[in-house]
Design an enzyme around this catalytic site. Structure first.
Site, mmCIF file in Angstrom:
data_model
loop_
_atom_site.group_PDB
_atom_site.id
_atom_site.type_symbol
_atom_site.label_atom_id
_atom_site.label_comp_id
_atom_site.label_asym_id
_atom_site.label_seq_id
_atom_site.Cartn_x
_atom_site.Cartn_y
_atom_site.Cartn_z
ATOM 1 C CG HIS A 108 10.503 1.450 0.063
ATOM 2 N ND1 HIS A 108 9.379 1.583 0.494
ATOM 3 C CD2 HIS A 108 10.693 0.440 -0.969
ATOM 4 C CE1 HIS A 108 8.784 0.899 0.142
ATOM 5 N NE2 HIS A 108 9.324 -0.003 -0.774
ATOM 6 C CB CYS B 75 9.188 3.055 4.553
ATOM 7 S SG CYS B 75 9.582 2.897 3.184
ATOM 8 C CD GLU C 92 10.110 5.816 1.572
ATOM 9 O OE1 GLU C 92 8.636 6.742 2.560
ATOM 10 O OE2 GLU C 92 10.191 5.911 1.171
#
Length: 164
Positions: A51, A84, A53
């Site tokens: 991801h 996240c 993040e």
């Protein structure tokens, strides 16, 4: 200042979209300087953990030489998911600024308020920074996919676990 850093996150999200990824971008900032960058790469890397993040947090940790980002702010175009949000807690980020809310998986304000739970760290949350631009980028990406204009990267090694 928040808008400047969110615009960089939007630029990274556009890179993700060009690669066929859901357009999410993130930057980690310390003292007015970007120390970490990330964009969604789940399809490209074939990795559920890729991801924006987590990429930005990992990049910031490498840049700063440690895992405690207590004096940093994360800017991300979409409200973080539970994974996240956990990474944000573990990195001890001081503040999170996100653009668009995520009614399906958002874990700061939408589906749940993870930082309201009794963890030992409570980042400040500021949602809605350039919200319309962040949301529009996501809407355009999915509209293109529905029209067949965009296709996600194809992994030839992927097999449906339900297939016999």
């Amino acid at each position: 200042m928040d808008e400047q850093f969110m615009r960089e996150a939007l630029r990274l999200a556009a890179e993700a979209a060009e690669a066929g990824e859901v357009p999410v971008g993130a930057v980690v900032v310390r003292g007015g300087e970007i120390v970490g960058r990330g964009r969604n790469r789940r399809e490209t890397d074939r990795n559920a953990l890729a991801h924006a993040e987590t990429e930005a947090i990992g990049d910031a940790c490498r840049t700063l030489g440690g895992w405690r980002l207590w004096d940093c702010t994360l800017y991300v175009t979409l409200e973080p998911c539970p994974m996240c949000a956990g990474a944000i807690l573990n990195a001890r980020l001081r503040r999170v600024v996100f653009g668009a809310s995520d009614p399906k998986a958002g874990s700061l304000e939408s589906v749940q308020r993870m930082f309201d739970l009794p963890y030992n760290h409570k980042p400040q949350i500021d949602g809605g920074c350039l919200q319309e631009e962040c949301a529009a980028q996501l809407r355009a990406f999915f509209a293109d996919m529905r029209r067949g204009v965009r296709k996600a990267p194809i992994n030839p090694n992927w097999k449906n676990r339900g297939d016999k």
